[in-house]
Scaffold this motif. Structure first.
Motif, PDB file in Angstrom:
ATOM      1  N   GLY A 152     -29.767  52.693 -24.866  1.00  0.00           N
ATOM      2  CA  GLY A 152     -28.642  51.976 -25.448  1.00  0.00           C
ATOM      3  C   GLY A 152     -28.693  52.015 -26.957  1.00  0.00           C
ATOM      4  N   ILE A 233     -35.064  48.036 -19.889  1.00  0.00           N
ATOM      5  CA  ILE A 233     -34.769  47.275 -21.118  1.00  0.00           C
ATOM      6  C   ILE A 233     -35.177  45.806 -20.944  1.00  0.00           C
ATOM      7  CG2 ILE A 233     -32.340  46.856 -20.442  1.00  0.00           C
ATOM      8  CD1 ILE A 233     -33.606  47.386 -24.041  1.00  0.00           C
ATOM      9  N   GLY A 236     -38.399  45.383 -22.161  1.00  0.00           N
ATOM     10  CA  GLY A 236     -38.525  45.675 -23.593  1.00  0.00           C
ATOM     11  C   GLY A 236     -38.427  47.152 -23.949  1.00  0.00           C
ATOM     12  N   ARG A 238     -36.754  50.708 -24.413  1.00  0.00           N
ATOM     13  CA  ARG A 238     -35.387  51.162 -24.614  1.00  0.00           C
ATOM     14  C   ARG A 238     -34.999  52.177 -23.532  1.00  0.00           C
ATOM     15  NH1 ARG A 238     -33.375  52.783 -30.717  1.00  0.00           N
ATOM     16  NH2 ARG A 238     -31.151  52.580 -30.290  1.00  0.00           N
TER      17      ARG A 238
END
Lengths: 483, 201
Positions: A152, A233, A236, A238
């Motif tokens: 993201g 995510i 934590g 990505r």
């Protein structure tokens, strides 16, 4: 001389380095950019103001999902029904105008292919193994389930990718989450990822890209892999990745954007070379025993707040860290739960089956299997199923799943993000609980004051039937067609 | 982006861990097509509670926020950074940040300063009645009590912030490298450029 063994992540990263600065920052090429209505209008506007164009509209695909109401979209006379919320309507109109004016392929709100961007990407074959995929949405991590490096980005980065087809990034650290053994009956990909987040914590993967490894993932369906990577995510990280294999290739074969003919054969050969080399180094490694994973439920306001369904709401004092104790007190207060309450004593008034985590055909089948011949409990006020895309919806209808849901007292809706983040009219009322197949149980996530319990689709169905959080494995088998 | 060098002023001692971006700006505020005006919704649920630190008069227009671990976790919404800017916040001090939020903050000229928990605890105390200074050039946070807490920052980000560089402009200067990569890519993975969708029958 043999080259240094590399991880799947390192292979994809190396392949996409355009330029390297002295301090280690790299310019990384982006193969696929998915765009939705919420995080793009400011990016398109900034491009216009700067007189910039979209470098590779052909590598960009736009589809609305976050704001769309999930009620009927087309009237009996074939005309489009208006969207009542004027702000939502304006945001959707902006995408509908921006996409074609910048030459980007756009899937309309009423098209059969419309759906949640993270369901649409793999389903259309737009998301492919070994690619870099970005979207202005943190759950882009989902596409790691087909072996893509997907993450993201914020709106400024959306603008950067639109203008340059690249991002300025520093390499991430690598983290291996290895799961040994196999999951027990009734335990799903969703239970596994909730369990993993409970162990590593919501910041456990910060700065890292996770690769999920072990036989569990090799034998897991593509839908299950998308579910697992989707919630990276929440740990934590990505991005999360699973090595692409024959299951993925079969899943992608013949999809609208998938390679064809010789390209297909060459692509598959390429994809087979991507798996992590033996002896490759991970900066961090976590080992999970699959046998320890039970159907899992969240009790608090962080996705790390999870417990096996047979357990109890924990006491703040059971946590060593004083700041966590404080956070747990606040969570339990918000959730209206007392420490020591058995999870299976918690009554729920709302059921949400949907979201980019759990709205694919396999998810709907799993829920329908539990609901077949049953009805939702009287205390369940609102139960909705929101398929991940129009194609999922159509397939489910072809299989008769919609009837099972509606017979059980569920509403059968149009595709979109819906009550996962409550941007559209689908909201959980203040103070009420929802057994939800979505990904976040944050304060107010499903509407102001809403109380979310994250579960798998089968567990959401079990909660609907019993009117409380319940172990789906304990539901008595139901005769087909029984009342 | 606007150049940033030194930020000096009051700091809101929030201290909470795991402040997610749904808390920073709830989803119903995201229906805008603008970057402006989101301050009204910033930290809405926290501000709804009586006695919250945002209500303290001394902290009106404070440029700094002090928080706990994993600040900005969750959604990638850049609206979180826009909302903070709109309420006057130009720096956050915390023991750790989520990756996506740290990037969004940087793109908007918000300093995300990482300090160890014990130093953050000290600043939380001091912030109650004293101002704090963040000096980006020298990478140090100071207080009126002679505290000096050094912090790390990515050199590329530091340069962009100090000089107020336009990142897209910088990347576009690498046009020839991007074009060369595209030619290489067409050779090794030609299928990636063939994106004419075949409509399903």
């Amino acid at each position: 001389m043999a080259s240094k063994p590399r991880t799947l992540y390192e292979k994809i990263w190396d392949q996409h380095v355009v330029d390297r600065l002295d301090d280690g920052t790299c310019l990384i090429y982006i193969d696929r950019h998915l765009v939705h209505e919420v995080t793009s209008p400011q990016a398109f506007e900034a491009l216009r103001l700067a007189g910039r164009t979209v470098r590779r509209p052909d590598l960009t695909l736009a589809v609305p999902d976050h704001n769309l109401p999930t009620t009927k979209r087309i009237a009996a006379d074939g005309s489009r029904l208006p969207i009542e919320d004027t702000q939502s309507a304006a945001q959707l109109a902006a995408l509908e105008c921006n996409a074609p004016s910048f030459g980007i392929d756009y899937i309309d709100a009423t098209a059969p292919e419309q759906g949640i961007v993270h369901v649409v990407g793999p389903e259309q074959g737009f998301s492919l193994p070994g690619t870099t995929i970005v979207c202005g949405d943190s759950h882009t991590a989902a596409h790691g389930g087909i072996g893509a490096l997907a993450f993201g980005i914020g709106t400024s980065e959306v603008e950067h990718v639109l203008a340059t087809q690249t991002l300025q990034l520093r390499p991430s650290k690598t983290m291996e989450v290895r799961v040994d053994g196999m999951l027990g009956p009734g335990v799903t990909a969703k239970d596994l990822i909730l369990h993993i987040i409970g162990i590593i914590g919501t910041a456990g993967g910060t700065g890292h890209v996770i690769e999920y490894r072990g036989r569990v993932f090799e034998e897991m369906s593509v839908e299950g892999r998308l579910t697992v990577c989707n919630m990276s995510i929440e740990g934590g990280a990505r991005a999360g990745l699973i090595a692409p294999d024959e299951r993925v290739f079969e899943y992608l074969r013949g999809r609208p954007y998938s390679p064809q003919g010789d390209d297909w054969d060459n692509a598959v050969t390429w994809w087979r070379s991507l798996a992590t080399d033996e002896g490759a180094y991970f900066d961090k490694s976590v080992v999970i025993e699959a046998a320890n994973v039970e159907p899992t439920v969240s009790w608090g306001t962080s996705p790390e707040d999870v417990v096996a369904v047979g357990g109890c709401v924990p006491s703040p004092d059971s946590f060593a860290d004083p700041s966590k104790q404080d956070a747990v007190r606040k969570s339990l207060d918000y959730m209206g739960l007392a420490p020591g309450t058995p999870i299976e004593d918690i009554a729920v008034e709302n059921i949400f089956i949907g979201s980019c985590t759990n709205s694919r055909i396999e998810d709907l089948r799993a829920a329908a299997e539990v609901l077949k011949g049953r009805k939702k409990a009287p205390n369940v006020r609102w139960a909705i199923v929101v398929p991940g895309s129009g194609l999922v919806k159509r397939q489910a209808e072809d299989e008769g799943l919609d009837r099972i849901f509606t017979d059980a007292g569920f509403e059968w809706r149009e595709p979109g993000c819906s009550a996962c983040l409550a941007m559209n009219p689908d909201k959980v009322p203040p103070g009420e609980r929802c057994a939800s197949t979505s990904n976040r149980n944050f304060v107010g996530r499903q509407g102001p004051g809403s109380r979310t319990h994250l579960v798998s689709p089968a567990m959401a169905a079990a909660a609907a039937v019993t009117g409380r959080l319940a172990d789906v494995r304990n539901l008595a088998p139901c005769q087909d067609g029984a009342a | 982006m606007k150049a940033v060098s030194t930020i000096e002023g009051r700091a809101i001692p929030l201290g909470l861990k795991n402040v997610d971006t749904d808390v920073i700006i709830p989803a119903h505020w995201l229906k805008t097509v603008s970057r402006e005006g989101l301050g009204a919704g910033a930290f809405e649920t926290i501000r709804a509670a009586p006695g919250n630190p945002f209500d303290v008069e001394d902290f009106a227009n404070a440029p700094i926020l002090i928080a706990g671990d994993n600040f900005g976790c969750g959604s990638s919404r850049e609206h979180a950074a826009w909302a903070m800017l709109d309420m006057g916040l130009t720096a956050v001090i915390a023991p750790s940040f989520s990756d996506i939020f740290a990037g969004n903050a940087f793109k908007n000229g918000i300093l995300a300063v990482e300090l160890p928990q014990d130093q953050v605890d000290r600043l939380l105390e001091i912030a109650k009645d004293q101002p704090i200074t963040i000096d980006l050039e020298n990478q140090v946070v100071t207080t009126p009590f002679q505290d000096r807490f050094e912090f790390q920052i990515d050199p590329f980000r530091k340069r962009c912030l100090l000089e107020g560089l336009d990142e897209i402009g910088l990347t576009l200067a690498s046009e020839s490298a991007i074009a060369a990569h595209e030619i290489m890519r067409r050779g090794t993975t030609p299928w990636l450029d063939k994106t004419n969708r075949r409509r399903s029958a």
